[in-house]
Scaffold this motif. Sequence first.
Motif, PDB file in Angstrom:
ATOM      1  N   ALA A  88       0.260   4.606  -2.136  1.00  0.00           N
ATOM      2  CA  ALA A  88       0.566   5.674  -2.187  1.00  0.00           C
ATOM      3  C   ALA A  88       2.772   5.711  -2.451  1.00  0.00           C
ATOM      4  CB  ALA A  88       0.394   5.845  -0.726  1.00  0.00           C
ATOM      5  N   VAL A  89       3.116   6.127  -3.270  1.00  0.00           N
ATOM      6  CA  VAL A  89       4.272   6.162  -3.360  1.00  0.00           C
ATOM      7  C   VAL A  89       5.372   7.458  -3.103  1.00  0.00           C
ATOM      8  CG1 VAL A  89       6.121   5.780  -5.041  1.00  0.00           C
ATOM      9  CG2 VAL A  89       4.419   4.987  -5.413  1.00  0.00           C
ATOM     10  N   ALA A  90       5.680   7.032  -1.895  1.00  0.00           N
ATOM     11  CA  ALA A  90       7.664   8.003  -1.824  1.00  0.00           C
ATOM     12  C   ALA A  90       7.857   7.906  -2.533  1.00  0.00           C
ATOM     13  CB  ALA A  90       7.168   8.318  -0.158  1.00  0.00           C
TER      14      ALA A  90
ATOM     15  N   GLY B 224      -3.213   6.885 -11.017  1.00  0.00           N
ATOM     16  CA  GLY B 224      -3.386   6.983 -10.538  1.00  0.00           C
ATOM     17  C   GLY B 224      -3.319   6.285  -9.212  1.00  0.00           C
ATOM     18  N   GLY B 225      -1.800   6.602  -9.042  1.00  0.00           N
ATOM     19  CA  GLY B 225      -0.950   6.438  -6.942  1.00  0.00           C
ATOM     20  C   GLY B 225      -1.557   7.750  -6.627  1.00  0.00           C
ATOM     21  N   ARG B 226      -0.292   7.909  -5.553  1.00  0.00           N
ATOM     22  CA  ARG B 226      -0.879   8.928  -4.236  1.00  0.00           C
ATOM     23  C   ARG B 226       0.864   9.262  -3.853  1.00  0.00           C
ATOM     24  NH1 ARG B 226      -2.338   9.757   1.543  1.00  0.00           N
ATOM     25  NH2 ARG B 226      -2.797   7.144   1.802  1.00  0.00           N
TER      26      ARG B 226
ATOM     27  N   ARG C 162       0.942  -1.081  -0.117  1.00  0.00           N
ATOM     28  CA  ARG C 162      -0.240  -0.169  -0.022  1.00  0.00           C
ATOM     29  C   ARG C 162       0.454   1.156   0.183  1.00  0.00           C
ATOM     30  NH1 ARG C 162      -4.718  -1.657   4.512  1.00  0.00           N
ATOM     31  NH2 ARG C 162      -5.920  -3.266   3.644  1.00  0.00           N
ATOM     32  N   VAL C 163       2.211   1.144   0.876  1.00  0.00           N
ATOM     33  CA  VAL C 163       2.926   2.386   0.512  1.00  0.00           C
ATOM     34  C   VAL C 163       4.307   1.849   0.336  1.00  0.00           C
ATOM     35  CG1 VAL C 163       3.640   4.188   2.265  1.00  0.00           C
ATOM     36  CG2 VAL C 163       1.773   3.391   2.548  1.00  0.00           C
ATOM     37  N   ALA C 164       4.726   2.723  -1.029  1.00  0.00           N
ATOM     38  CA  ALA C 164       6.269   1.866  -1.261  1.00  0.00           C
ATOM     39  C   ALA C 164       7.389   3.181  -1.491  1.00  0.00           C
ATOM     40  CB  ALA C 164       6.086   1.096  -2.748  1.00  0.00           C
TER      41      ALA C 164
END
Length: 336
Positions: free
Chosen positions: A33-35, A55-57, A8-10
């Motif tokens: 979600a991508v940091a 489509g990511g955050r 969910r978070v990368a």
Amino acid sequence: MAKGRDVRVAVVTGASAGVGRATVRLLAQRGIAVALLARGRVGLDAAAEEVRSAGGRPLPIEVDVADYEQVVAAGRRIEAELGPIDLWINDAFSSVFAPFEETRPEEFRRAMEVTYLGYVHGTRVALSHMTPRDRGTIVQVGSALAYRGIPLQAAYCGAKHAIVGFTESLRCELLHERSGVRVTMVQLPALNTPQFDWLLSRLPRHAEPVPPIYRPEVAARAIVGAADRPYRREYWVGTSTVLTILGNRVAPGLLDRYLARTGYRSQQTGRPADPDRPNNLWHPLDGPGGRDYGARGGFAGRSHGHSPQAWLSRHRRLIAAGLAGTAAGLVAWRRH
């Protein structure tokens, strides 16, 4: 352990350009979600927009991975704004194209701090969040040059070799602790990325990757595939990577002599280099007032968009099962 579609978070370091840029695009297509961690604001903002469009955050954060405290602060911010980190991909690097004796000590140190210690810092911060939850995946983006040094790239080769040793030690410790955190490596071939336009170079002609050259999207697919299947120690991408690593195991002295004859010429174009060209060793070229370099470099006409070897490597269990099933079917057919 979070992997594949469970992510969910990368987090991706070096996300503003090159392989990192291509990787965040691919991750974003999964709607996660991508940091994005990098030094250049212009590149980060452009990468964030691509993530959003796919489509990511996105969460773009200006970070110099050579500074451990900056990476620590980034990790805390990611967890606070996006949630628990499932996947951390170390990809940021900088280096120098030059003979070792023409590379100044401070330049060599800086390249090692970004390319090697940046991975150490990223891994340490990832573990600080993953270990208490006993899950997560760390992917170290490597190179065929992690096993075979070549002329004119002593700093880069030294850093990539160091990453292999560090990661092997860490993997043993995680196994000893029976940790649910997984770590894997992806060894890449020559790629058409902006590094040849912005790394510090003292070569008389413009630097170029040693053919065969692949597009950064080939690397991105392999990296995301490794994150989906982190149970393997490492993945090799491209036939040239396989031949380089295996060749060095069999005949390293022969490769020494071959590269001594060909390594200088094969890493330079016929175009004279600009001695005043700016570089990104100390400061990002995609910072304020700079430009967005994107994922690809200037060798598009010579780069390959696919690597059959990489696909076979990622799916070897499926292929093995298919071959076994076919063999069993043939045996049964012959009996009847």
